[in-house]
Design a protein around this motif. Structure first.
Motif, mmCIF file in Angstrom:
data_model
loop_
_atom_site.group_PDB
_atom_site.id
_atom_site.type_symbol
_atom_site.label_atom_id
_atom_site.label_comp_id
_atom_site.label_asym_id
_atom_site.label_seq_id
_atom_site.Cartn_x
_atom_site.Cartn_y
_atom_site.Cartn_z
ATOM 1 N N ASN A 54 0.827 -1.407 0.004
ATOM 2 C CA ASN A 54 0.013 0.008 0.093
ATOM 3 C C ASN A 54 0.593 1.264 -0.080
ATOM 4 O O ASN A 54 0.459 2.273 0.631
ATOM 5 N N GLY A 55 2.067 1.158 -0.747
ATOM 6 C CA GLY A 55 2.917 2.331 -0.832
ATOM 7 C C GLY A 55 3.572 2.713 0.651
ATOM 8 O O GLY A 55 4.255 3.698 0.648
ATOM 9 N N ASN A 56 3.532 1.834 1.491
ATOM 10 C CA ASN A 56 4.344 2.275 2.930
ATOM 11 C C ASN A 56 5.310 0.940 3.128
ATOM 12 O O ASN A 56 5.058 -0.040 2.943
ATOM 13 N N HIS A 57 6.186 1.258 4.099
ATOM 14 C CA HIS A 57 7.090 0.328 4.517
ATOM 15 C C HIS A 57 6.591 0.083 6.245
ATOM 16 O O HIS A 57 6.364 1.035 6.770
ATOM 17 N N TYR A 58 6.494 -1.134 6.553
ATOM 18 C CA TYR A 58 6.140 -1.572 7.837
ATOM 19 C C TYR A 58 7.213 -2.338 8.340
ATOM 20 O O TYR A 58 7.903 -2.907 7.573
ATOM 21 N N ARG A 59 7.099 -2.385 9.722
ATOM 22 C CA ARG A 59 8.135 -3.114 10.489
ATOM 23 C C ARG A 59 7.665 -4.094 11.514
ATOM 24 O O ARG A 59 6.413 -3.595 12.184
ATOM 25 N N LYS A 60 7.859 -5.328 11.825
ATOM 26 C CA LYS A 60 7.331 -6.296 12.423
ATOM 27 C C LYS A 60 7.931 -5.801 13.819
ATOM 28 O O LYS A 60 8.723 -5.563 14.260
ATOM 29 N N THR A 61 6.749 -5.879 14.728
ATOM 30 C CA THR A 61 6.769 -5.941 16.101
ATOM 31 C C THR A 61 6.084 -6.596 17.042
ATOM 32 O O THR A 61 5.499 -7.748 16.096
ATOM 33 N N ASN A 62 6.017 -6.838 18.328
ATOM 34 C CA ASN A 62 5.417 -8.042 19.035
ATOM 35 C C ASN A 62 4.040 -7.781 18.968
ATOM 36 O O ASN A 62 3.219 -8.736 18.935
ATOM 37 N N LYS A 63 3.440 -6.746 18.756
ATOM 38 C CA LYS A 63 1.832 -6.376 18.552
ATOM 39 C C LYS A 63 1.473 -6.406 17.270
ATOM 40 O O LYS A 63 0.096 -6.491 17.158
ATOM 41 N N GLY A 64 2.344 -6.377 16.281
ATOM 42 C CA GLY A 64 1.939 -6.378 14.865
ATOM 43 C C GLY A 64 2.801 -5.537 13.984
ATOM 44 O O GLY A 64 4.147 -5.560 14.092
ATOM 45 N N TYR A 65 2.262 -4.789 12.986
ATOM 46 C CA TYR A 65 3.101 -4.216 12.164
ATOM 47 C C TYR A 65 2.868 -2.779 12.266
ATOM 48 O O TYR A 65 1.709 -2.055 12.438
ATOM 49 N N VAL A 66 3.774 -1.756 12.151
ATOM 50 C CA VAL A 66 3.773 -0.420 12.062
ATOM 51 C C VAL A 66 4.430 0.347 11.147
ATOM 52 O O VAL A 66 5.643 -0.012 10.578
ATOM 53 N N ILE A 67 4.089 1.489 10.631
ATOM 54 C CA ILE A 67 4.771 2.036 9.393
ATOM 55 C C ILE A 67 5.832 2.722 9.801
ATOM 56 O O ILE A 67 5.876 3.450 10.991
ATOM 57 N N VAL A 68 6.907 2.688 9.084
ATOM 58 C CA VAL A 68 8.091 3.325 9.422
ATOM 59 C C VAL A 68 8.622 4.150 8.195
ATOM 60 O O VAL A 68 8.101 3.865 6.832
#
Length: 70
Positions: A54-68
């Protein structure tokens, strides 16, 4: 003379310290996405693993994925 030197040194030390004792940290507005969509790509940038969709980079965390920002 000795007391004047001590007095000036104490005044200098007290005037050079900061008055701020507590700074309140604001929580960042972070959206956590629980699962990835079907069509995502794994991208490595500078040796780190990111998920792209979706045009964004995400990083995996313990709770899910966040935009970076990359």
């Amino acid at each position: 003379m000795r007391t004047i030197v001590i007095l000036f040194s104490v005044l200098f030390i007290l005037s050079s310290t900061s008055c701020a004792t507590y700074v309140e940290a604001r929580p960042a507005n972070v959206t956590i996405i629980k699962s990835t969509p079907k069509r995502y790509k794994i991208v490595k940038v500078k040796g780190k693993r990111y998920y792209f969709w979706n045009g964004n980079h995400y990083r995996k965390t313990n709770k899910g994925y966040v935009i970076v920002r990359v």
